[in-house]
Design an enzyme around this catalytic site. Structure first.
Site, mmCIF file in Angstrom:
data_model
loop_
_atom_site.group_PDB
_atom_site.id
_atom_site.type_symbol
_atom_site.label_atom_id
_atom_site.label_comp_id
_atom_site.label_asym_id
_atom_site.label_seq_id
_atom_site.Cartn_x
_atom_site.Cartn_y
_atom_site.Cartn_z
ATOM 1 C CG ASN A 109 -2.461 0.628 0.745
ATOM 2 O OD1 ASN A 109 -2.488 1.625 0.270
ATOM 3 N ND2 ASN A 109 -3.269 -0.084 0.816
ATOM 4 N NE ARG A 110 -2.042 5.023 -3.319
ATOM 5 C CZ ARG A 110 -2.961 3.970 -3.635
ATOM 6 N NH1 ARG A 110 -3.401 3.282 -2.723
ATOM 7 N NH2 ARG A 110 -3.269 3.858 -5.002
ATOM 8 C CG HIS A 214 -2.420 -6.239 -5.201
ATOM 9 N ND1 HIS A 214 -3.053 -6.026 -6.372
ATOM 10 C CD2 HIS A 214 -2.593 -5.148 -4.581
ATOM 11 C CE1 HIS A 214 -3.439 -4.794 -6.796
ATOM 12 N NE2 HIS A 214 -3.242 -4.195 -5.542
ATOM 13 C CD GLU A 374 -4.614 -4.597 -2.017
ATOM 14 O OE1 GLU A 374 -3.491 -3.919 -1.474
ATOM 15 O OE2 GLU A 374 -5.462 -3.931 -2.356
#
Ligand code: NAG
Ligand code: NAG
Ligand code: NAG
Ligand code: NAG
Ligand code: NAG
Ligand code: NAG
Ligand code: NAG
Ligand code: NAG
Ligand code: NAG
Ligand code: NAG
Ligand code: NAG
Ligand code: NAG
Length: 425
Positions: A109-110, A214, A374
């Site tokens: 993720n970010r 994912h 996820e």
């Protein structure tokens, strides 16, 4: 060279007798698990097959990815329910690099501003998302950077009739992350089940680690003659009364938001079709700037202590058309749902999917043609110290390893329609 480096890393962290040679039998341990079997090579498409009862799957070394997952639907017809490509060699070539079925790492993720602080020291890692004139490579990091773990070839460690283990050694400094990390990912098929076990060990320095799987799902195998989308799949998140608030580029704001019953992001109070609220204009922008749908990190609020295998699924995805129902059990505290708003029909279906001439729909994944789910920890928890995620996301030499466990349990549920399916709103 590569084999030698791998062998040293493997011997340093597990008790496998020696690197594997296709066709030879072997035994050994990976973490606490004993592995034994015959190492069979990949098929003509570069894929490895494993089998359970009523379930069969293929995996590839690229990203330690699942490429195919076969189940029979309520009509007894086999469906391949995950996104992927026909040939393993194409994964690294496709320019969209969609993270198809792989293991994002070392931090999924970010990451805000492509930076984080550990013990007072700031680390800047490589950005790869949201480029601007001043920052042509981007202003944040997605899925571990421009060369994240799901874009690398892992090493096959073990392959039995019903399980497969891949390993990756991520060197100190790669993508800007501190210290070496050694990871093992084991997938096992059982009686209509797919189990995931991911272990990662920080061998030299303190570093963030957060892994995930994912996988792109379409429980109809794209063979539904009424729709090529997954918008009629119903989703239920029985522990997700809250979600992580994000800004227009999907970076957490720090807020944990309530999912009020009946609201757009509510999949908690009852199962709801993914597309149920798509005609509501407020859904525009819900998954980032000008994006309609979901790309949302839900929080799994379970009352501790609990046994994740017994506590009940954190998610249920079901297609009334195929009758295939997936219950996701996991030890992870968050759950990202992405409704594939970014797909645009430019990626081909696999030969094992689609309508095969029954109707003239393009053999591609169209917008909303999939759901990515996820299992993971709180996104960007390393930049939100008030969430207290350090024990789950920061690891150093001598610590217990990072551990992710999940069990995907499939069943056939021929209830005719999805509950609370669609509405005007
Ligand atoms: C290995 O087993 C020990 C003892 O049962 C347990 O404490 C530890 O958490 C296990 N480690 C992993 C990575 O599962
Ligand atoms: C998959 O791609 C490889 C490399 O391009 C090629 O050698 C192989 O023949 C392909 N497999 C099939 C079944 O076409
Ligand atoms: C689906 O059913 C057919 C016919 O019974 C069987 O041969 C096949 O193995 C089944 N597929 C899976 C994935 O179990
Ligand atoms: C990964 O392996 C495939 C063969 O399966 C090869 O075509 C590709 O170049 C490799 N990619 C990388 C990044 O090493
Ligand atoms: C973002 O990272 C850069 C480079 O380390 C740093 O100069 C800047 O202060 C950071 N911005 C924020 C808002 O944290
Ligand atoms: C598989 O699971 C089903 C349903 O839970 C059960 O009826 C069946 O006996 C199981 N099969 C085997 C071989 O264990
Ligand atoms: C889809 O298939 C079903 C069953 O074969 C059929 O009844 C229905 O008319 C088909 N729908 C379309 C749009 O072709
Ligand atoms: C599928 O979803 C669409 C809207 O997303 C809705 O119009 C349609 O009635 C749904 N079909 C079924 C069979 O639930
Ligand atoms: C927003 O998306 C719509 C439809 O996808 C597109 O037509 C429009 O140009 C986009 N607007 C902006 C400001 O990007
Ligand atoms: C589809 O999306 C991909 C990736 O964002 C982009 O490269 C491609 O140009 C798009 N194709 C169309 C037809 O919009
Ligand atoms: C089958 O799906 C229906 C509709 O979503 C649901 O009410 C029911 O609980 C499901 N059955 C099982 C056994 O999970
Ligand atoms: C979302 O869809 C559900 C199911 O149709 C409906 O009950 C609810 O009112 C909708 N919510 C909004 C905000 O549109």
């Amino acid at each position: 060279m590569h084999t030698a480096v791998f062998a040293i890393a493997l011997w340093a962290t597990s008790a496998l007798a020696r690197p594997q040679v296709p066709g030879e039998s072997f035994t050994g341990t990976v973490g606490n698990d004993t592995v034994a079997g015959i190492s069979s090579g990949p098929d003509a498409n570069g894929k490895y097959e494993i089998c359970g009862i009523g379930i069969r799957a293929n995996f590839i070394a690229y990203g330690a990815s699942i490429s195919n997952l076969f189940l029979n639907d309520t009509s007894g017809i086999e469906r391949d329910v995950v996104g992927g490509f026909d040939n393993a060699s194409y994964y690294g070539v496709d320019r969209q690099h969609p993270h198809f079925g792989g293991v994002p790492g070392r931090y999924a993720n970010r990451i805000k501003n492509s930076s984080f602080v550990i013990d007072g020291e700031t680390f800047n890692i490589l950005p790869n998302e949201n480029p601007t004139p001043d920052h042509p490579h981007g202003i944040d990091t997605l899925h571990g950077g421009p060369d994240g773990w799901d874009w690398r070839n892992w090493t096959l460690v073990a392959h039995t009739h019903n399980s497969i283990t891949f390993s990756l050694t991520d060197p100190d400094g790669d993508q800007g992350f501190p210290g070496e990390v050694v990871s093992y990912v084991t997938y096992t098929l059982g009686n209509m089940t797919w189990d995931l076990r991911m272990v990662a060990i920080a061998t030299t320095k303190v570093t963030p680690i957060m892994l995930s799987s994912h996988t792109y799902w379409n429980l109809d195998g794209y063979a539904n003659n009424e729709t090529g989308t997954a918008l009629n799949h119903s989703l239920w998140l029985p522990y997700a009364g809250q979600r992580i608030g994000t800004d227009p580029i999907l970076i957490p704001t720090g807020d944990i938001l309530a999912n009020q019953p009946g609201s757009l992001n509510d999949f908690y109070s009852a199962p709801k079709q993914i597309g149920a609220n798509f005609s509501n204009p407020d859904l525009v922008g819900n998954c980032g700037f000008n994006c309609t749908g979901y790309d949302t990190a839900y929080v799994n609020n379970r009352q501790a202590p609990y046994d994740w295998r017994e506590e009940g699924p954190v998610a249920r995805l079901r297609s009334a058309w195929s009758g295939i129902q997936l219950d996701v059990f996991s030890d992870q505290d968050a759950f990202q749902v992405y409704s594939c708003g970014g797909q645009n029909g430019s990626m081909a279906l696999k030969s094992t999917q689609g309508l095969h001439g029954v109707a003239d729909r393009p053999r591609t994944i169209q917008q909303y043609g999939c759901v990515v789910m996820e299992v993971e920890d709180y996104i960007d928890g390393i930049n939100q110290p008030e969430w207290g995620r350090d024990k789950k996301q920061i690891f150093g030499p001598g610590d217990e390893p990072f551990l992710l466990q999940a069990s995907y349990k499939f069943s056939l549920n021929d209830t005719a329609v999805g509950l609370l399916g669609f509405g005007s709103g």
